[in-house]
Design a protein around this motif. Structure first.
Motif, PDB file in Angstrom:
ATOM      1  N   PRO A  81       0.806  -1.237   0.000  1.00 30.49           N
ATOM      2  CA  PRO A  81       0.000   0.000   0.000  1.00 30.49           C
ATOM      3  C   PRO A  81       0.836   1.282   0.000  1.00 30.49           C
ATOM      4  CG  PRO A  81      -0.842  -1.580   1.604  1.00 30.49           C
ATOM      5  CD  PRO A  81       0.486  -2.088   1.146  1.00 30.49           C
ATOM      6  N   LEU A  82       2.085   1.210   0.415  1.00 28.59           N
ATOM      7  CA  LEU A  82       2.925   2.409   0.486  1.00 28.59           C
ATOM      8  C   LEU A  82       3.400   2.871  -0.894  1.00 28.59           C
ATOM      9  CD1 LEU A  82       5.107   1.478   3.599  1.00 28.59           C
ATOM     10  CD2 LEU A  82       2.998   2.835   3.527  1.00 28.59           C
ATOM     11  N   ARG A  83       3.340   1.984  -1.883  1.00 30.53           N
ATOM     12  CA  ARG A  83       3.753   2.322  -3.254  1.00 30.53           C
ATOM     13  C   ARG A  83       5.151   2.942  -3.274  1.00 30.53           C
ATOM     14  NH1 ARG A  83      -0.458   1.625  -6.529  1.00 30.53           N
ATOM     15  NH2 ARG A  83       0.512   2.800  -8.219  1.00 30.53           N
ATOM     16  N   ILE A  84       6.065   2.231  -2.646  1.00 34.63           N
ATOM     17  CA  ILE A  84       7.433   2.737  -2.474  1.00 34.63           C
ATOM     18  C   ILE A  84       8.157   2.956  -3.800  1.00 34.63           C
ATOM     19  CG2 ILE A  84       9.700   2.195  -1.481  1.00 34.63           C
ATOM     20  CD1 ILE A  84       8.274   0.910   0.855  1.00 34.63           C
ATOM     21  N   PRO A  85       8.041   2.071  -4.798  1.00 35.59           N
ATOM     22  CA  PRO A  85       8.757   2.334  -6.058  1.00 35.59           C
ATOM     23  C   PRO A  85       8.414   3.688  -6.682  1.00 35.59           C
ATOM     24  CG  PRO A  85       7.989   0.072  -6.014  1.00 35.59           C
ATOM     25  CD  PRO A  85       7.383   0.753  -4.827  1.00 35.59           C
ATOM     26  N   ILE A  86       7.134   4.059  -6.648  1.00 34.51           N
ATOM     27  CA  ILE A  86       6.747   5.358  -7.211  1.00 34.51           C
ATOM     28  C   ILE A  86       7.286   6.495  -6.358  1.00 34.51           C
ATOM     29  CG2 ILE A  86       4.769   6.834  -7.741  1.00 34.51           C
ATOM     30  CD1 ILE A  86       3.206   4.361  -8.468  1.00 34.51           C
ATOM     31  N   LEU A  87       7.229   6.335  -5.039  1.00 39.14           N
ATOM     32  CA  LEU A  87       7.736   7.376  -4.139  1.00 39.14           C
ATOM     33  C   LEU A  87       9.238   7.584  -4.313  1.00 39.14           C
ATOM     34  CD1 LEU A  87       5.814   6.555  -0.836  1.00 39.14           C
ATOM     35  CD2 LEU A  87       5.346   8.390  -2.476  1.00 39.14           C
ATOM     36  N   LEU A  88       9.947   6.539  -4.710  1.00 38.48           N
ATOM     37  CA  LEU A  88      11.383   6.669  -4.950  1.00 38.48           C
ATOM     38  C   LEU A  88      11.676   7.153  -6.366  1.00 38.48           C
ATOM     39  CD1 LEU A  88      12.665   3.409  -3.216  1.00 38.48           C
ATOM     40  CD2 LEU A  88      12.996   5.744  -2.413  1.00 38.48           C
TER      41      LEU A  88
END
Length: 492
Positions: A81-88
């Motif tokens: 749910p954190l969608r880390i790849p997009i946030l990075l």
């Protein structure tokens, strides 16, 4: 030096101005609170995030590669749910663009490896417009391949120091341990098994790791870094980390029962073993025995497909042969452009000599590239791999000759073993348009740049730089004076 300081000062002023603007916007949104209180708080904290991003481009880039390739958020679903790849990805691209085009802090570097990649990338891009299923090709291109291409240049230009190489090697190794431990745990618990005995991760929610062959492919990449750390031993902690990672990853690949994965493991271990065992006959004998042991331990004979229960050529092997025939038929039908990126499966029915009711993956990197980009694409891809290998061999020789830090020696060994493992396992695994070879490419370019900068320093230290010609010329002048006869004035 003055110009560099002035450029740095201008860059710092520009960054401060950007942060000030973002701070003003964040404060304004915090007061207006148009959507949600948390959105206003996030906007207010945005300037701090920008400052951190500008000082942590290397870590942002490395984190994006790790999450995109190792699929850490799919290995540990709680992170999804954190969608880390997009946030990075967003801050990485923003800061990279700023430092390359605006502040010019990051100096682009180019060599023949990047030229080879640019040619192949151009052929893939051209094939989009001629693909048999253009929406499918464009979707994969925008979702995955364009990100890979951007990161090739980003890693090539960002990774510059021995510390960067050391951190990247450790991060890849630790990520490999994380994926391997989850794989082993699922195997022991009997969770997510296909064909009765082959372990997968995230198959129920559509993860890339839901295929045992793809899972083996992801595990092979960190294995080369793990074995390099264990053999070169930059530090005692690196050696322990490398040994633990090598054991865990080998166990995990065995659990996938992937024959291509096992061949990749043996090729990586063979390159590492060549640094320890100098006798090639002994090394080859150990390699053959090791492969046989791994095949037995993996239980290949007990597989439902491709096991010993199937007489003659097993079902798995025949399916792979049919897929290879389909790839050749696609290339012959469309020799210049192929069927298009990610179009093999959708075209399998039309080109296979045997339809069993289910479209299959090509299970070969080389034939997959041939089918989807045509003969020019295969030539460009093979040339890129060959140039990468040559570049790494040259970098390794320069680094060894100049007694460079152990972290760079470990990286050089990892890249060479990674290329060899890719070439051998790639004959049975589909990895022409996935992350591993392109990460190796970018690190190869970065290491080549580092090795190129090493040579002048070594020459200056040993008296072989530009100024070293003076003593040589002086000595030669004395020799000439000794050989010619003295004049009358010189005798007096």
């Amino acid at each position: 030096m003055t110009n560099m300081r002035a450029s740095s000062a201008r860059s710092g002023q520009a960054t401060q101005a950007l942060v000030a603007v973002l701070a003003s916007v964040g404060v304004g949104l915090a007061f207006l609170n148009p959507v949600h209180p948390l959105a206003a708080v996030a906007a207010a904290l945005l300037p701090l995030g920008v400052v951190i991003a500008f000082h942590s481009l290397f870590y942002l880039c490395l984190g994006f590669v790790v999450f995109s390739f190792f699929r850490i958020h799919e290995v540990f679903p709680v992170l999804m749910p954190l969608r880390i790849p997009i946030l990075l990805a967003l801050p990485t691209l923003a800061v990279l663009g700023w430092q390359v085009f605006v502040s010019r802090e990051l100096k682009p570097y180019w060599n023949r490896d990047l030229t080879a990649f640019a040619v192949f990338f151009g052929l893939v891009t051209l094939g989009l417009f001629l693909a048999s299923n253009r929406p499918l090709a464009i979707t994969y291109y925008m979702d995955t391949y364009i990100k890979i291409a951007v990161m090739v240049f980003a890693i090539s230009w960002i990774v510059r120091t021995p510390r960067d190489f050391a951190i990247a090697s450790r991060v890849f190794t630790v990520s490999g341990i994380a994926v391997a431990l989850v794989t082993i745990a699922r195997k022991l618990q009997g969770i997510g098994l296909v064909e009765g005995s082959r372990v997968t991760i995230g198959r129920d929610y559509g993860s890339v790791l839901g295929d045992p062959n793809d899972l083996a492919l992801v595990l092979l990449f960190p294995l080369s870094f793990a074995t390099a750390l264990a053999i070169i031993r930059p530090t005692r902690l690196d050696r322990i980390l490398g040994v633990i990672a090598t054991l865990c990853i080998c166990w995990a690949v065995v659990s996938t029962q992937s024959r291509g994965g096992l061949l990749g493991v043996m090729s990586v271990l063979a390159v590492g073993g060549s640094r320890v065992i100098k006798n090639k006959v002994v090394l080859a004998a150990l390699g053959v025995a090791g492969l046989a042991v791994l095949m037995v331990v993996a239980g290949i004979a007990d597989r439902q497909s491709g096991g010993a229960a199937e007489s003659g050529i097993d079902e798995s092997a025949m399916g792979r042969i049919y897929a290879w025939q389909a790839a050749l038929n696609m290339a012959l039908a469309r020799p210049l452009t192929g069927v298009g990126l990610d179009n093999f499966v959708s075209n399998f029915f039309f080109y296979t000599p045997h339809w069993g009711g289910l479209a299959k993956a090509v299970h070969s990197t080389w034939l997959g590239v041939l089918a989807e980009t045509g003969f020019p694409g295969l030539v460009a891809f093979a040339a890129m791999i060959f140039l990468m290998f040559q570049t790494n061999r040259h970098s390794q020789s320069v680094i060894d000759a100049n007694d460079a830090p152990a972290s760079t020696k470990a990286t050089a060994l990892a890249l060479i073993s990674g290329i060899l493992g890719f070439c051998i396992s790639g004959t049975f695994l589909t990895q022409g348009f996935t992350w591993p070879i392109y990460i190796i490419l970018s690190l190869s370019v970065a290491l080549s740049r580092y090795a190129q900068n090493l040579r002048p320093h070594k020459n200056e230290a040993s008296g072989k730089g530009e100024n070293s010609q003076f003593p040589i010329r002086l000595a030669r002048g004395r020799d000439r004076l000794r050989k010619r006869p003295f004049t009358r004035q010189e005798r007096q």
